[in-house]
Design an enzyme around this catalytic site. Structure first.
Site, PDB file in Angstrom:
ATOM      1  N   LYS A   1      21.476  -4.401  24.162  1.00  0.00           N
ATOM      2  CA  LYS A   1      21.887  -5.738  23.692  1.00  0.00           C
ATOM      3  C   LYS A   1      21.463  -5.951  22.242  1.00  0.00           C
ATOM      4  O   LYS A   1      22.271  -6.377  21.409  1.00  0.00           O
ATOM      5  CB  LYS A   1      21.234  -6.817  24.565  1.00  0.00           C
TER       6      LYS A   1
ATOM      7  N   CYS B   1      16.301 -18.248  22.668  1.00  0.00           N
ATOM      8  CA  CYS B   1      15.143 -18.502  23.551  1.00  0.00           C
ATOM      9  C   CYS B   1      14.049 -19.229  22.751  1.00  0.00           C
ATOM     10  O   CYS B   1      13.888 -19.008  21.573  1.00  0.00           O
ATOM     11  CB  CYS B   1      14.548 -17.184  24.032  1.00  0.00           C
TER      12      CYS B   1
ATOM     13  N   PRO C   1      11.219 -19.177  12.731  1.00  0.00           N
ATOM     14  CA  PRO C   1      11.712 -19.393  11.358  1.00  0.00           C
ATOM     15  C   PRO C   1      12.600 -18.241  10.885  1.00  0.00           C
ATOM     16  O   PRO C   1      12.642 -17.176  11.509  1.00  0.00           O
ATOM     17  CB  PRO C   1      10.426 -19.441  10.543  1.00  0.00           C
ATOM     18  N   ILE C   2      13.312 -18.477   9.786  1.00  0.00           N
ATOM     19  CA  ILE C   2      14.104 -17.385   9.193  1.00  0.00           C
ATOM     20  C   ILE C   2      13.744 -17.230   7.717  1.00  0.00           C
ATOM     21  O   ILE C   2      14.543 -16.749   6.908  1.00  0.00           O
ATOM     22  CB  ILE C   2      15.623 -17.621   9.368  1.00  0.00           C
ATOM     23  N   ASP C   3      12.503 -17.593   7.378  1.00  0.00           N
ATOM     24  CA  ASP C   3      12.064 -17.515   5.969  1.00  0.00           C
ATOM     25  C   ASP C   3      12.143 -16.099   5.416  1.00  0.00           C
ATOM     26  O   ASP C   3      12.470 -15.892   4.242  1.00  0.00           O
ATOM     27  CB  ASP C   3      10.647 -18.072   5.829  1.00  0.00           C
ATOM     28  N   GLN C   4      11.880 -15.085   6.247  1.00  0.00           N
ATOM     29  CA  GLN C   4      11.931 -13.700   5.748  1.00  0.00           C
ATOM     30  C   GLN C   4      13.366 -13.243   5.513  1.00  0.00           C
ATOM     31  O   GLN C   4      13.624 -12.435   4.620  1.00  0.00           O
ATOM     32  CB  GLN C   4      11.224 -12.761   6.739  1.00  0.00           C
TER      33      GLN C   4
ATOM     34  N   ASP D   1       9.360  -8.002  24.586  1.00  0.00           N
ATOM     35  CA  ASP D   1      10.424  -8.327  25.550  1.00  0.00           C
ATOM     36  C   ASP D   1      10.156  -7.737  26.925  1.00  0.00           C
ATOM     37  O   ASP D   1      10.923  -7.972  27.854  1.00  0.00           O
ATOM     38  CB  ASP D   1      11.788  -7.842  25.037  1.00  0.00           C
TER      39      ASP D   1
ATOM     40  N   ARG E   1      22.707 -13.117  30.162  1.00  0.00           N
ATOM     41  CA  ARG E   1      22.860 -12.893  28.709  1.00  0.00           C
ATOM     42  C   ARG E   1      22.558 -11.438  28.350  1.00  0.00           C
ATOM     43  O   ARG E   1      23.111 -10.904  27.395  1.00  0.00           O
ATOM     44  CB  ARG E   1      21.884 -13.794  27.932  1.00  0.00           C
TER      45      ARG E   1
END
Ligand code: EPZ
Length: 429
Positions: free
Chosen positions: A28, A124, A130-133, A313, A405
């Site tokens: 996935k 999830c 965050p997506i700062d990187q 995971d 999913r």
């Protein structure tokens, strides 16, 4: 009853040992990076070993929404052609809320057209995501990134290769920067890059399209931008986490199971932990056999880390196995801030777990007892299924759409090796 929503649940009667073979599907977390990458090519890409899961069906919807042509000529195959993609098409919140990986279109659209607009991602919830990187990487390549009313807009007249040091090891940011960099002018060096198998799979796919990506699988990835990328045919690697989930399931209930179509090297950290618990694991070339006749697993300490460490995971699934360990086990979650919500469900089944910050202290009990539980998220849901397989009596698991999913045909695959599990539709009161 009219008007009452139909809801699906799994009904599991515990206690059966497993025998037989389980075939693993495509990964996935590889396919969700590779499908958006296909729009970087000037021609169609045929991608094989695609898992039949709802996240893939959502990614197909998103790609079609921006104008990509996506065909599904046969089971497990998609053909993606990005020639008619409209980079000005925003990917709306109703889509990105359903699929966090939709944010890979930022890197792919920026890389191909110098322009991307994607609503802030969902996915999830394990604390802040965050997506700062990602943004740091895009800006290093010369893009201007703004977040206007929860929509991320990235634009660049021309992307120039650059050095990007990731402050935190991030799978998503590594993938997104790779997607933006493959057509940038010059050399991009990503340092402190994620090393997961799905990063390597993406690099191999990009190189099949004519890109020049080196070092994937290490913490330094070097990308020389190329002006043109062509279509290709590619097959997705097997899913490390699906395979690990079924390894832990077999260890938890006992039996003798051969898990087919795997890359054993990707599973080493899981194999090591299961052997520590007293389980026998036999590696084949493309299979892994789990033989378990332990009444209760040995207690052990698990700490999740970026690859090649023990995968986050797999944390909920391993914790379930350890609920009946001999003694006390510790599970430390070092990747996410809050990934122990599911332990509340396990306590309903008789588990003895104390969560202290990033550590779950698990004192083994003789057995779990069946109970009505729900899937909090994808991997927690898979963990509830394992708990139901272990428990005395009957367990019902709701919110199974979250499990669908990422696990193709989970009911069929488990039933085929002896699990008493059915998918039921019922009227939610
Ligand atoms: C990917 O999520 C996976 N999802 C997750 O799997 C997995 O748990 C995670 O990688 C770690 O392996 C997909 O691949 C679709 P990260 P991602 O960026 O990319 C922090 C599943 O079950 N971070 O590696 O979102 C972040 O908060 C799913 O299949 C920043 O601080 O994870 C986290 O603490 C669940 N800033 C850590 O890094 C950023 O810009 C790792 O996150 C990005 C991340």
């Amino acid at each position: 009853m009219i008007g009452v929503p139909h809801v699906e649940r799994f009904v599991i009667r515990g206690g059966n040992k497993l025998h037989g073979e389980i075939k693993i599907s495509g990964a996935k977390n590889a396919v969700l990076g590779i499908m958006p990458a296909a729009i970087l090519a000037d021609g169609p890409c045929r991608i094989e070993n695609i898992p039949d899961i709802s996240d893939v069906r959502m990614m197909i919807k998103i790609l079609r929404h921006i104008g990509a042509e996506v065909e599904t000529p046969e089971e497990g195959v998609v053909v993606i052609d990005g020639k008619n993609v409209n980079a000005n098409e925003n990917i709306p919140d109703k889509m990105t809320r359903k699929l966090r990986a939709s944010y890979y279109l930022l890197g792919a659209l920026l890389g191909r057209y110098g322009n991307a607009s994607v609503s802030m991602p969902g996915g999830c919830y394990f604390g802040e995501r965050p997506i700062d990187q990602h943004i740091k990487g895009f800006e290093a390549l010369g893009a201007t990134v703004s977040t206007e009313s929860a929509v991320v807009v990235a634009t660049a007249d021309e992307l120039m290769g650059s050095s990007v040091y990731m402050d935190v090891v991030s799978v998503g940011a590594t993938i997104n920067v790779m997607l933006a960099a493959v057509r940038a002018k010059g050399l991009t060096v990503i340092e402190n890059a994620a090393r997961e198998p799905h990063i390597v799979d993406l690099a191999n796919f990009l190189n099949s399209m004519g890109a020049d990506v080196r070092g994937a699988g290490t913490d330094v990835i070097k990308i020389r931008g190329t002006a043109n990328m062509h279509g290709c045919t590619y097959s997705i690697i097997p899913d490390q986490i699906e395979a690990g989930t079924y390894m832990v399931a077999a260890a938890a209930v006992g039996g003798d199971v051969i898990i087919q179509d795997v890359i054993p090297k990707h599973l080493e950290s899981i194999t090591t932990k299961l052997e520590e618990c007293g389980v026998t694991v036999i590696e084949g070339d493309e299979s892994i056999r789990v033989v378990s006749n332990i009444e209760r697993p040995n207690a052990c300490r698990v700490k999740t880390r970026p690859h090649p460490g023990f995968p986050t995971d797999m944390q909920p699934q391993m914790a379930v196995l350890l609920t009946t360990c001999k003694g006390t086990s510790h599970v430390v979650e070092s990747v996410w801030d809050n990934r122990f919500k599911y332990t509340q469900q396990l306590k309903r089944m008789g588990a003895n777990i104390i969560v202290d910050g990033k550590t779950a202290i698990i004192t083994g009990v003789d057995n779990l007892n069946g109970a009505p539980v729900e899937a909090d998220d994808l991997r927690a849901g898979a963990a509830m299924v394992i708990a139901g397989m272990m428990a005395k009596g009957t367990t019902t698991v709701t919110n199974v759409n979250l499990i669908d999913r990422g696990y193709e045909k989970i009911v069929e695959k488990l039933s085929a090796v002896g699990v008493d599990i059915v998918r039921e539709v019922f009227d939610e009161e």
